[in-house]
Design a protein around this motif. Sequence first.
Motif, PDB file in Angstrom:
ATOM      1  N   ALA A   1      -2.746 -12.633   3.222  1.00  0.00           N
ATOM      2  CA  ALA A   1      -3.947 -12.703   2.375  1.00  0.00           C
ATOM      3  C   ALA A   1      -4.172 -11.375   1.655  1.00  0.00           C
ATOM      4  O   ALA A   1      -4.494 -11.353   0.462  1.00  0.00           O
ATOM      5  CB  ALA A   1      -5.157 -13.058   3.229  1.00  0.00           C
ATOM      6  N   ARG A   2      -3.991 -10.287   2.372  1.00  0.00           N
ATOM      7  CA  ARG A   2      -4.178  -8.962   1.752  1.00  0.00           C
ATOM      8  C   ARG A   2      -3.122  -8.707   0.687  1.00  0.00           C
ATOM      9  O   ARG A   2      -3.410  -8.118  -0.350  1.00  0.00           O
ATOM     10  CB  ARG A   2      -4.135  -7.871   2.818  1.00  0.00           C
ATOM     11  N   TRP A   3      -1.890  -9.137   0.935  1.00  0.00           N
ATOM     12  CA  TRP A   3      -0.831  -8.958  -0.053  1.00  0.00           C
ATOM     13  C   TRP A   3      -1.134  -9.754  -1.318  1.00  0.00           C
ATOM     14  O   TRP A   3      -0.924  -9.262  -2.435  1.00  0.00           O
ATOM     15  CB  TRP A   3       0.519  -9.376   0.521  1.00  0.00           C
ATOM     16  N   GLN A   4      -1.628 -10.963  -1.159  1.00  0.00           N
ATOM     17  CA  GLN A   4      -1.967 -11.787  -2.327  1.00  0.00           C
ATOM     18  C   GLN A   4      -3.012 -11.083  -3.182  1.00  0.00           C
ATOM     19  O   GLN A   4      -2.914 -11.042  -4.409  1.00  0.00           O
ATOM     20  CB  GLN A   4      -2.486 -13.151  -1.876  1.00  0.00           C
ATOM     21  N   ARG A   5      -3.992 -10.487  -2.514  1.00  0.00           N
ATOM     22  CA  ARG A   5      -5.039  -9.760  -3.247  1.00  0.00           C
ATOM     23  C   ARG A   5      -4.452  -8.516  -3.924  1.00  0.00           C
ATOM     24  O   ARG A   5      -4.765  -8.220  -5.078  1.00  0.00           O
ATOM     25  CB  ARG A   5      -6.164  -9.367  -2.277  1.00  0.00           C
ATOM     26  N   LEU A   6      -3.579  -7.798  -3.214  1.00  0.00           N
ATOM     27  CA  LEU A   6      -2.959  -6.613  -3.806  1.00  0.00           C
ATOM     28  C   LEU A   6      -2.098  -6.954  -5.010  1.00  0.00           C
ATOM     29  O   LEU A   6      -2.102  -6.246  -6.010  1.00  0.00           O
ATOM     30  CB  LEU A   6      -2.107  -5.890  -2.767  1.00  0.00           C
ATOM     31  N   GLU A   7      -1.362  -8.067  -4.913  1.00  0.00           N
ATOM     32  CA  GLU A   7      -0.550  -8.486  -6.045  1.00  0.00           C
ATOM     33  C   GLU A   7      -1.413  -8.750  -7.273  1.00  0.00           C
ATOM     34  O   GLU A   7      -1.037  -8.385  -8.395  1.00  0.00           O
ATOM     35  CB  GLU A   7       0.227  -9.761  -5.686  1.00  0.00           C
ATOM     36  N   GLU A   8      -2.563  -9.379  -7.057  1.00  0.00           N
ATOM     37  CA  GLU A   8      -3.465  -9.643  -8.186  1.00  0.00           C
ATOM     38  C   GLU A   8      -3.946  -8.340  -8.802  1.00  0.00           C
ATOM     39  O   GLU A   8      -3.995  -8.199 -10.031  1.00  0.00           O
ATOM     40  CB  GLU A   8      -4.669 -10.464  -7.703  1.00  0.00           C
ATOM     41  N   LEU A   9      -4.266  -7.359  -7.960  1.00  0.00           N
ATOM     42  CA  LEU A   9      -4.736  -6.076  -8.467  1.00  0.00           C
ATOM     43  C   LEU A   9      -3.622  -5.300  -9.163  1.00  0.00           C
ATOM     44  O   LEU A   9      -3.847  -4.634 -10.173  1.00  0.00           O
ATOM     45  CB  LEU A   9      -5.305  -5.235  -7.311  1.00  0.00           C
ATOM     46  N   LEU A  10      -2.393  -5.413  -8.625  1.00  0.00           N
ATOM     47  CA  LEU A  10      -1.260  -4.726  -9.248  1.00  0.00           C
ATOM     48  C   LEU A  10      -0.923  -5.301 -10.612  1.00  0.00           C
ATOM     49  O   LEU A  10      -0.459  -4.584 -11.511  1.00  0.00           O
ATOM     50  CB  LEU A  10      -0.027  -4.828  -8.331  1.00  0.00           C
ATOM     51  N   GLN A  11      -1.163  -6.604 -10.788  1.00  0.00           N
ATOM     52  CA  GLN A  11      -0.843  -7.264 -12.048  1.00  0.00           C
ATOM     53  C   GLN A  11      -2.006  -7.169 -13.052  1.00  0.00           C
ATOM     54  O   GLN A  11      -1.827  -7.511 -14.214  1.00  0.00           O
ATOM     55  CB  GLN A  11      -0.505  -8.729 -11.784  1.00  0.00           C
ATOM     56  N   ALA A  12      -3.149  -6.730 -12.587  1.00  0.00           N
ATOM     57  CA  ALA A  12      -4.341  -6.671 -13.455  1.00  0.00           C
ATOM     58  C   ALA A  12      -4.198  -5.564 -14.495  1.00  0.00           C
ATOM     59  O   ALA A  12      -3.520  -4.584 -14.301  1.00  0.00           O
ATOM     60  CB  ALA A  12      -5.584  -6.448 -12.619  1.00  0.00           C
TER      61      ALA A  12
END
Length: 198
Positions: A187-198
């Motif tokens: 779950a944390r990785w999914q959130r980090l991926e979204e932030l990295l792609q933002a």
Amino acid sequence: MSTARLVRDHVARMPERSFVFSSELQAPPHAVDCEFARLVDRNELLRVRKGLYWKGPRTRAGIPAPRPMQVGLEVAGDGAGPAEFSAAAALGLTSQVPSVDVVAVAGRPPTPPQGVQFVSRSVERRIRKLRFLEVAVIEVLRDGLRFAEADWESAVAALAQLAAKGEIRLPTIAEQIHDEHHADARARWQRLEELLQA
């Protein structure tokens, strides 16, 4: 060629600041151990633990010992890396220095060296040959920011910088997270991926 010469030549070829396993040599074990003991007596090697030696820089005071984390990683093998405070420190997310280095081991951990604690993790980390900092990222994802002084925004910035330098491989981390069987980490990785792609 004698066993003693075989050992000396092998050690001479190793670069300074490297570990040497006596088991690497195809020769009678007792003879190999005797020659390694002689090299230790002559201050050419430092015995770290049974069968493992350190070829460090030679000084008048002897050979400085390697750091516990270095020894732990060598003993743990491929796919190992820092965990807990050690992981957060490796990523620059805390200024605290752990009193004991914690190493995440891919698979069943061996007996840890002095000053190191081993924790067992997925053997797939060894198969994927995860790098030191990639293991640190996954361990921080498992623990949240429990061992860090930074927030997730700082963590994202650190990951983006490491990825840009080629020090971590985001696709490899994503593949490994899928196999970790740790819901919070995914779950944390999914959130980090979204932030990295933002």
